[in-house]
Design an enzyme around this catalytic site. Structure first.
Site, PDB file in Angstrom:
ATOM      1  N   MET A  97     109.565  51.166 -69.694  1.00  6.16           N
ATOM      2  CA  MET A  97     109.825  50.522 -68.404  1.00  6.16           C
ATOM      3  C   MET A  97     109.919  51.523 -67.257  1.00  6.16           C
ATOM      4  SD  MET A  97     113.808  49.362 -68.338  1.00  6.16           S
ATOM      5  CE  MET A  97     113.781  49.013 -66.602  1.00  6.16           C
ATOM      6  N   TYR A  98     110.050  52.814 -67.557  1.00  2.00           N
ATOM      7  CA  TYR A  98     110.127  53.812 -66.484  1.00  2.00           C
ATOM      8  C   TYR A  98     108.753  53.917 -65.826  1.00  2.00           C
ATOM      9  CZ  TYR A  98     114.366  55.491 -68.918  1.00  2.00           C
ATOM     10  OH  TYR A  98     115.578  55.602 -69.531  1.00  2.00           O
ATOM     11  N   GLY A  99     108.689  53.521 -64.591  1.00  4.37           N
ATOM     12  CA  GLY A  99     107.417  53.545 -63.873  1.00  4.37           C
ATOM     13  C   GLY A  99     106.407  52.582 -64.454  1.00  4.37           C
ATOM     14  N   MET A 100     106.886  51.544 -65.118  1.00  6.71           N
ATOM     15  CA  MET A 100     106.017  50.546 -65.763  1.00  6.71           C
ATOM     16  C   MET A 100     105.010  51.200 -66.702  1.00  6.71           C
ATOM     17  SD  MET A 100     105.445  47.674 -62.887  1.00  6.71           S
ATOM     18  CE  MET A 100     106.804  46.982 -61.988  1.00  6.71           C
ATOM     19  N   ALA A 121     110.986  55.903 -71.404  1.00  8.16           N
ATOM     20  CA  ALA A 121     110.948  54.501 -71.831  1.00  8.16           C
ATOM     21  C   ALA A 121     109.725  53.840 -71.228  1.00  8.16           C
ATOM     22  CB  ALA A 121     112.207  53.756 -71.385  1.00  8.16           C
TER      23      ALA A 121
END
Length: 109
Positions: free
Chosen positions: A46-49, A44
């Site tokens: 949002m994972y690790g920005m 996604a």
């Protein structure tokens, strides 16, 4: 995706993989999973920005046609409020899709 793709019932979720390992080990972990028959990766924006999608992209670069990738968008971490924010507006959806398609050619997702 290649027409001769055969789904395998193994997958790997990668939301924490870049946190657990150093980057080179994370890439090696994903590549080993592919060697063992994993054909579905979940990530996604949002994972690790966004870093996780880039990591997955590097790991699968030479085998992109052999992998199905699920990615999600519309949720981000707001550093001002320290909360997750959901934004599923048409503009956000469009921006995320454009971002994905532009990075696809650069061997990200």
């Amino acid at each position: 995706m290649a027409n001769n793709y055969i789904p395998v019932q193994m997958d790997i979720g990668s939301n924490r993989i870049e946190i657990i390992n150093i980057r080179s080990e994370s890439i090696a972990t994903i590549q080993r999973a592919l060697d063992l028959g994993v054909t579905f990766l979940d990530t996604a924006e949002m994972y690790g920005m966004g870093a996780n999608e880039q990591l997955v992209g590097k790991a699968i670069a030479s085998r992109r046609d052999k992998v199905i990738i699920a990615t999600k968008f519309g949720i981000h971490y707001d550093t001002v409020s320290n909360h997750l924010v959901v934004n599923g507006t048409p503009e956000t959806v469009k921006q995320s899709c454009v971002k994905r398609s532009s990075t696809e050619g650069n061997r990200s997702l």
